[in-house]
Write a protein that holds these residues in place. Structure first.
Motif, PDB file in Angstrom:
ATOM      1  N   TYR A  71       0.957  -1.432  -0.184  1.00 27.88           N
ATOM      2  CA  TYR A  71       0.083   0.271   0.198  1.00 27.88           C
ATOM      3  C   TYR A  71       0.703   1.359  -0.300  1.00 27.88           C
ATOM      4  N   THR A  72       1.920   1.171   0.566  1.00 28.52           N
ATOM      5  CA  THR A  72       3.214   1.955   0.396  1.00 28.52           C
ATOM      6  C   THR A  72       3.662   2.335  -0.001  1.00 28.52           C
ATOM      7  N   THR A 110       0.783   3.944  -2.606  1.00 26.81           N
ATOM      8  CA  THR A 110       0.194   5.484  -2.486  1.00 26.81           C
ATOM      9  C   THR A 110       1.990   6.398  -2.953  1.00 26.81           C
ATOM     10  N   GLU A 137       1.190   6.779  -6.501  1.00 27.43           N
ATOM     11  CA  GLU A 137       1.022   7.715  -6.810  1.00 27.43           C
ATOM     12  C   GLU A 137       1.190   9.645  -6.770  1.00 27.43           C
ATOM     13  N   GLU A 138       1.655   9.796  -5.597  1.00 27.16           N
ATOM     14  CA  GLU A 138       2.158  10.747  -5.167  1.00 27.16           C
ATOM     15  C   GLU A 138       3.347  11.239  -6.131  1.00 27.16           C
ATOM     16  N   ARG A 140      -2.860  10.598   4.341  1.00 20.89           N
ATOM     17  CA  ARG A 140      -2.454   8.827   4.910  1.00 20.89           C
ATOM     18  C   ARG A 140      -2.041   7.868   4.950  1.00 20.89           C
TER      19      ARG A 140
END
Ligand code: FAD
Ligand code: NAI
Length: 507
Positions: free
Chosen positions: A266-267, A270, A273-274, A450
């Motif tokens: 998940y990290t 993310t 995406e960032e 998040r």
């Protein structure tokens, strides 16, 4: 309608209760009770450090039982979990500092504090050599303090593994000064990148922010930095929008090795995406003032050298043993096989010593070097020392009663009953169990509002990530802040940065 009335009443009472609690917290902080001087016949309990371990011990210690002396080069406690937020101004640094003077002043018996660094511990003579390394020095700036009992809680320093150039060119992230330096350097890189006639290669270099170490420090900092850029810098300096880049370098195959696989994935997604680049299986070997040289292992196992120009380099590759601890270890034969700090037994006594205990990052008790562990160890030592003092007082009482039994045999029945009751109490007190760590879970902020959490729940583990976890992260850290003052300041900082944005001035 009735439910609405109940809800309204509940909210109303909660607001009143909350405000009263807050007001009491503020009042109590500003109005400490009178303190009494410690009894000079009591034992000298010297505590080295003002971090998680030391302050947690101090908080729960009955200081009237000892002559307590705290020694640390830092006259405040630092709430490290919010330190990455200080690098971008989401939280101001003073909001997460609690003056040690305020902590010691709230104890029942006075506690001495010396702002100094312990440079040598002599377990034979039971002394600690201390140096005042602050900018202002008096005639006396280096002396010795004697102890009957010593707690070493000096934490750890930054690991650099002797990699050339790291100490000279990197920023670290352990202390307030580090966060301030990073905050200044981010904006310096941005302003220098927009300087007249800057070449495109130089602009690219200056706006390349490299973070080495994919543990929680590196991950949280990378997340905060990207937030700062996306939410603020980009708005005020739009011309650099497509040039600002964050790269996280990690030697292992993945970041956050202490989290579950699901949260690691998940990290990583993310971060994608960032637009944070993660380079795993890449170990930094050399650092110069403008480049990082790393050895990357490809999917086929082949190694290649990559040279990355950077503007800001933040080094977060974990802990190393402090010199004062290394020196103490070298004096104790039982510590010769210990590499990562002072090996302690189940009561946190430093192995091979008498009357020396250790907590936190400088102690090796079989747990990770975290604030959670350090604070539980500190609280355990407070219970242990309170118990030791109580049992000593009862032993004296029993001794006095036994003596009076000899002197006044007429009262023997009553005295014998009293002795027995004290002995019972003593057995109960002495029944203190060894230190046991209770893991409450791991939390980390990963950017764009998040967070990830591996929480221990009813003997099981509960892994979660996202926006709700971020709210949980915020409320958990808020509740863990040291004082009401810290809590109020942190909330105000969060509101301030949300409403007005983070400040992009370079101080
Ligand atoms: P510290 O808290 O580092 O305190 C050491 C103290 O000793 C300091 O006061 C220092 O000034 C003093 N000292 C140093 N040298 C000497 C000397 N020679 N003589 C006397 N005093 C000395 N852990 C978590 O569980 N959750 C988190 O979210 C988390 N976030 C973190 C974020 C960051 C950026 C960092 C760097 C760490 C984080 N940690 C977290 C880890 C946690 O901060 C440490 O494990 C914890 O601080 C260890 O406590 P300690 O008392 O051993 O050391
Ligand atoms: P860490 O030890 O957890 O991680 C350091 C990382 O750097 C490792 O993954 C290591 O493989 C990597 N590394 C080492 N040398 C390297 C090199 N030359 N090139 C590239 N990568 C390299 O260190 P961190 O993050 O500073 O944390 C220290 C302690 O503080 C840990 O116990 C951690 O759990 C705790 N902490 C906890 C937080 C939280 O719970 N949110 C936040 C920050 C720290």
């Amino acid at each position: 309608f009735r439910y609405f009335t109940y809800l309204w009443r509940f909210t109303y009472l909660s607001v009143i209760g909350g405000s009263a609690y807050l007001a009491y917290g503020v009042w109590e902080l500003r109005h400490p009770e009178e303190q009494f001087e410690p009894d000079p016949s009591k034992k000298n309990l010297v505590i080295l450090g003002t971090g998680w371990g030391a302050v947690s011990l101090l908080k729960k210690l009955d200081t009237e039982n000892y002559n307590v002396i705290v020694i640390s080069p830092r006259n405040y406690f630092l709430f490290t979990p919010l330190l990455p937020s200080c690098t971008t101004g989401t939280v101001e640094h003073r909001s997460i500092m609690e003056p040690i003077r305020s902590i010691t002043r709230h104890k029942r018996a006075a506690v001495k504090f010396y702002e100094a660094e312990a440079t040598k511990i002599d377990p034979e003579r039971k002394t600690v050599r201390i140096d005042d390394n602050s900018d202002v020095k008096g005639a006396s700036n280096n002396t010795e303090v004697s102890y009957d009992m010593l707690v070493v809680s000096v934490g750890a320093e930054n690991a650099t593994f002797g990699i050339p150039g790291v100490k000279e060119h990197s920023c670290f992230l352990k202390e307030i000064g580090d966060a301030q330096q990073i905050r200044k350097k981010i904006m310096d890189c941005v302003e220098t990148a927009t300087f007249k006639d800057q070449s495109p290669e130089e602009v690219e270099r200056l706006l390349h922010m490299v973070v080495v170490g994919g543990g929680p420090t590196g991950v949280e900092f990378a997340g905060e930095l990207q937030d700062f850029f996306d939410q603020d810098i980009k708005k005020w300096v739009p011309e650099i929008s497509d040039k600002f880049k964050v790269t996280l370098i990690e030697a292992l195959p993945n970041v956050l090795p202490m989290f579950s696989k699901q949260l690691i994935d998940y990290t990583e997604s993310t971060f994608k995406e960032e637009k944070i680049t993660i380079k795993t299986k890449t170990a930094v070997k050399k650092v110069t003032d403008k480049t990082v040289e790393a050895e990357a292992t490809g999917p086929d196992g082949k190694k290649s050298i990559e040279v990355m120009p950077y503007g800001l380099l933040v080094w977060a590759t974990g802990n190393a043993v402090r010199p004062v601890v290394k020196d103490l270890m070298s004096q104790i034969p039982a510590q010769k096989d210990s590499r990562r700090g002072l090996a302690v037994n189940e009561y946190l006594v430093v192995q091979g010593t008498k009357d020396i205990w250790a907590t936190g990052d400088c102690a090796v008790a079989g747990y990770a070097p975290t604030a959670q562990v350090a604070s539980q160890e500190g609280a355990f030592l407070a219970r242990l020392f309170n118990t030791m003092a109580k049992s000593e007082a009862i032993e004296h009482k029993i001794h006095d009663l036994s003596t009076s039994l000899n002197l006044k045999p007429g009262n023997s029945g009553e005295v014998a009953v009293e002795i027995e009751s004290h002995e019972k109490k003593l057995r109960r007190i002495k029944d203190l169990k060894p230190f046991h760590y209770t893991h409450q879970g791991s939390l980390a902020y990963i950017g764009s509002e998040r967070a990830v959490a591996d929480v221990s729940w009813l003997n099981g583990n509960f892994a979660t990530g996202g926006g709700l976890t971020y709210l949980f992260w915020r409320s958990a850290y808020l509740s863990m802040c040291f004082s009401t003052r810290n809590r109020v300041l942190v909330v105000l900082d969060w509101l301030k940065s949300k409403a007005f944005g983070r400040d992009v001035s370079r101080e």
